[in-house]
Scaffold this active site. Structure first.
Site, PDB file in Angstrom:
ATOM      1  N   GLU A 198     -11.212   0.675  -3.408  1.00  0.00           N
ATOM      2  CA  GLU A 198     -11.487   0.434  -1.989  1.00  0.00           C
ATOM      3  C   GLU A 198     -12.125   1.663  -1.348  1.00  0.00           C
ATOM      4  OE1 GLU A 198      -8.028  -1.195  -0.068  1.00  0.00           O
ATOM      5  OE2 GLU A 198      -8.759  -0.783   1.961  1.00  0.00           O
ATOM      6  N   ASP A 207      -7.257   3.020  -3.046  1.00  0.00           N
ATOM      7  CA  ASP A 207      -7.979   3.108  -1.768  1.00  0.00           C
ATOM      8  C   ASP A 207      -8.243   4.577  -1.458  1.00  0.00           C
ATOM      9  OD1 ASP A 207      -9.029   2.838   0.761  1.00  0.00           O
ATOM     10  OD2 ASP A 207      -7.251   1.889   1.650  1.00  0.00           O
ATOM     11  N   GLY A 222      -4.092  -4.183   6.260  1.00  0.00           N
ATOM     12  CA  GLY A 222      -3.130  -3.899   7.324  1.00  0.00           C
ATOM     13  C   GLY A 222      -3.326  -2.509   7.880  1.00  0.00           C
ATOM     14  N   LYS A 277      -3.011   5.099  -2.715  1.00  0.00           N
ATOM     15  CA  LYS A 277      -4.014   5.898  -2.001  1.00  0.00           C
ATOM     16  C   LYS A 277      -4.447   7.042  -2.909  1.00  0.00           C
ATOM     17  CE  LYS A 277      -4.024   3.813   2.046  1.00  0.00           C
ATOM     18  NZ  LYS A 277      -5.228   3.318   2.718  1.00  0.00           N
ATOM     19  N   ASP A 293     -13.734  -1.575   3.189  1.00  0.00           N
ATOM     20  CA  ASP A 293     -12.796  -1.746   4.303  1.00  0.00           C
ATOM     21  C   ASP A 293     -13.496  -1.186   5.549  1.00  0.00           C
ATOM     22  OD1 ASP A 293     -10.799  -1.303   6.223  1.00  0.00           O
ATOM     23  OD2 ASP A 293      -9.386  -0.310   4.888  1.00  0.00           O
ATOM     24  N   SER A 296       0.857  -1.181   0.000  1.00  0.00           N
ATOM     25  CA  SER A 296       0.000   0.000   0.000  1.00  0.00           C
ATOM     26  C   SER A 296       0.896   1.235   0.000  1.00  0.00           C
ATOM     27  CB  SER A 296      -0.891  -0.034   1.249  1.00  0.00           C
ATOM     28  OG  SER A 296      -1.629   1.154   1.371  1.00  0.00           O
ATOM     29  N   ASN A 355     -10.175   5.638   1.222  1.00  0.00           N
ATOM     30  CA  ASN A 355     -10.433   5.874   2.645  1.00  0.00           C
ATOM     31  C   ASN A 355     -11.605   6.833   2.866  1.00  0.00           C
ATOM     32  OD1 ASN A 355      -7.087   5.270   2.968  1.00  0.00           O
ATOM     33  ND2 ASN A 355      -8.500   4.269   4.371  1.00  0.00           N
ATOM     34  N   LYS A 389      -9.553  -6.871   7.994  1.00  0.00           N
ATOM     35  CA  LYS A 389      -8.498  -6.541   8.957  1.00  0.00           C
ATOM     36  C   LYS A 389      -8.959  -7.114  10.281  1.00  0.00           C
ATOM     37  CE  LYS A 389      -7.249  -2.175   6.775  1.00  0.00           C
ATOM     38  NZ  LYS A 389      -7.402  -0.714   6.824  1.00  0.00           N
ATOM     39  N   LYS A 403      -1.180  -1.001  -4.291  1.00  0.00           N
ATOM     40  CA  LYS A 403      -2.389  -0.244  -3.922  1.00  0.00           C
ATOM     41  C   LYS A 403      -1.965   1.199  -3.717  1.00  0.00           C
ATOM     42  CE  LYS A 403      -4.809   0.023   0.493  1.00  0.00           C
ATOM     43  NZ  LYS A 403      -5.496  -0.774   1.524  1.00  0.00           N
TER      44      LYS A 403
HETATM   45  O1  OSB Z   1      -7.185   1.897   4.577  1.00  0.00           O
HETATM   46  O2  OSB Z   1      -6.089   0.125   4.342  1.00  0.00           O
HETATM   47  C1  OSB Z   1      -6.208   1.234   4.853  1.00  0.00           C
HETATM   48  C2  OSB Z   1      -3.073   2.043   6.895  1.00  0.00           C
HETATM   49  C3  OSB Z   1      -3.619   2.701   7.969  1.00  0.00           C
HETATM   50  C4  OSB Z   1      -4.980   2.902   7.998  1.00  0.00           C
HETATM   51  C5  OSB Z   1      -5.794   2.445   6.955  1.00  0.00           C
HETATM   52  C6  OSB Z   1      -5.249   1.778   5.879  1.00  0.00           C
HETATM   53  C7  OSB Z   1      -3.852   1.608   5.840  1.00  0.00           C
HETATM   54  C8  OSB Z   1      -3.160   0.974   4.721  1.00  0.00           C
HETATM   55  C9  OSB Z   1      -1.800   0.391   5.013  1.00  0.00           C
HETATM   56  O3  OSB Z   1      -3.551   1.001   3.584  1.00  0.00           O
HETATM   57  C10 OSB Z   1      -1.764  -1.059   4.845  1.00  0.00           C
HETATM   58  C11 OSB Z   1      -0.479  -1.642   5.402  1.00  0.00           C
HETATM   59  O4  OSB Z   1      -0.439  -1.965   6.610  1.00  0.00           O
HETATM   60  O5  OSB Z   1       0.483  -1.763   4.643  1.00  0.00           O
HETATM   61 MG    MG Z   2      -8.398   0.775   3.262  1.00  0.00          MG
END
Ligand code: OSB
Ligand code: MG
Length: 388
Positions: free
Chosen positions: A236, A208, A313, A182, A261, A153, A210, A285, A180
């Site tokens: 995502e 992703d 993660g 962001k 997520d 990520s 978020n 997760k 992945k």
């Molecule tokens: O949205 O998946 C997420 C890290 C912190 C909070 C939310 C996310 C993430 C990641 C990192 O995308 C994933 C990783 O641990 O490599």
């Molecule tokens: Mg996510």
């Protein structure tokens, strides 16, 4: 086979309970090797609280993965530490100090939410039980593979697309099997088109958001529509966690699968989100859903209706990563997860590092998590009791 065509899933084997002598929280700060920026903020290090459950037969460990502020979900580190000390640990021990991991769910069933805090406690108890029984977490959960495919990520870089493309090229060179990226409003279609052009059509690329997009904002939707032409593995969490119907409405128009997520906090929400068309892939997760046992039930709900899952993660140290890798070894976790090697996050991990081997991370085989924090990494840890 069940009606959905998925294999019937066996319940987890019972393990002997452990006798809890003490529960502590040990907090260390680790700098990230690269800052991690998402639509909800920029992180340059992690404050990592570890729950340690002491028993006559040894210690069990669990990682609290909360961010410093309530920006990913309602949970945040100071709040989680407080709820562990004032509610979860006293509530658990009130019914006796002989406990199993299942007791976290049973004895604390009247407490709402705080799933990341529960997950840290449940993982530590399960780790202690498994170490006493000489069994690995992966075996206990029913792992079907000895190593798991690894994705990575990548945060929104300060330096824009050139820096993103450079980071991605390095990760592909390392052997990561999917990328992945962001995204956020203002950093989406155009940068991702340029990234796609830079890496070529064969690279497995997903994004992703978020929860940063407004489903009723035409400019936001136009940007997400533009992403639909880039051959992404999945999109995502574009919208806020409660907006299942909005996810379903737009998912129906896109060819790119939507993967939730933040929205999926338990197996019932997974079932409902799938049934209404809001998600066709699920990021699991274990910390977000309350621990390894709940994560297995989310997996079961998805597998029962043929929905693929993968392991997400939260920038874990080796302690939390060990649990994630065990989960990712289960049946159904066929897509590469955000289970990257230790050196993607840390110069020095708290435990024996996880390494990338031909795009895969080996599943720990030792008792419990199969990873223990190195004592010298904890010499500066702030320690507090959770069981007073
Ligand atoms: O949205 O998946 C997420 C890290 C912190 C909070 C939310 C996310 C993430 C990641 C990192 O995308 C994933 C990783 O641990 O490599
Ligand atoms: Mg996510």
């Amino acid at each position: 086979m069940t009606a959905g065509g998925a294999p019937a899933l066996a319940p987890l084997p019972a393990l002997p309970a452990v006798e809890i002598a003490a529960v502590d929280l040990l907090t260390v700060e680790l700098p990230l090797v690269v800052p991690f920026t998402t639509s909800f903020g920029r992180q340059t290090s992690r404050e990592i609280p570890l729950v340690r459950v002491r028993t006559p037969d040894g210690d069990g460990w669990g990682e609290l993965v909360t961010p410093p502020a309530p920006v990913y979900s309602e949970e945040f580190t100071t709040g989680a530490a407080l709820v562990l000390r004032d509610h979860l640990v006293p509530g658990l021990l009130a019914a006796g100090r002989t406990v199993t991991a299942e007791d976290v769910g049973h004895r604390l069933r009247s407490i709402y939410g705080h799933r990341m805090a529960c997950a840290a406690l449940e993982t530590a108890i399960l780790d202690a039980q498994l170490r006493a029984a000489g069994r690995s977490l992966a075996d206990h959960l029913g792992a079907v593979r000895a190593s798991v495919p690894a994705g990575v990520s990548v945060g929104i870089p300060d330096g824009g697309v050139p820096e993103l493309a450079e980071q991605v090229a390095r990760y592909l060179d390392d052997g990561y099997l999917r990328i992945k990226a962001k995204i956020e409003p203002g950093f989406d279609t155009e940068p991702l088109r340029r990234l796609r052009d830079a890496v070529g059509d064969d690279v497995a690329l997903q994004v992703d958001a978020n929860a940063a997009y407004d489903p009723d904002d035409p400019a936001h939707i136009a940007a997400l529509d533009g992403l639909d032409e880039l051959g992404l593995v999945l999109l995502e969490q574009p919208f806020a966690p409660d907006r299942l119907r909005d996810h379903a409405r737009h998912a129906a128009r896109w060819t790119t699968p939507v993967c939730l997520d933040e929205s999926i906090h338990d197996h019932l929400r997974a079932r409902d989100a799938i049934a209404c068309g809001a998600t066709s892939v699920v990021n699991i997760k274990l910390a977000r859903v309350g621990g390894p046992l709940a994560a297995v039930s989310v997996r079961d709900a998805c597998l029962a209706v043929g929905v693929p899952v993968w392991c997400g993660g939260m920038l874990e140290s080796g302690v939390g990563r060990a649990a994630n890798v065990a989960l990712a070894a289960l049946e159904g976790f066929d897509l590469p997860g955000d289970v990257s090697a230790s050196d993607r996050y840390w110069r020095e991990d708290l435990t024996e590092p996880f390494v990338l081997d031909d795009g895969h991370v080996a599943v720990p085989t030792g008792p419990g998590l199969g990873r223990t924090p190195h004592p010298e990494m904890l010499t500066d840890a702030a320690v507090s009791r959770l069981d007073h």
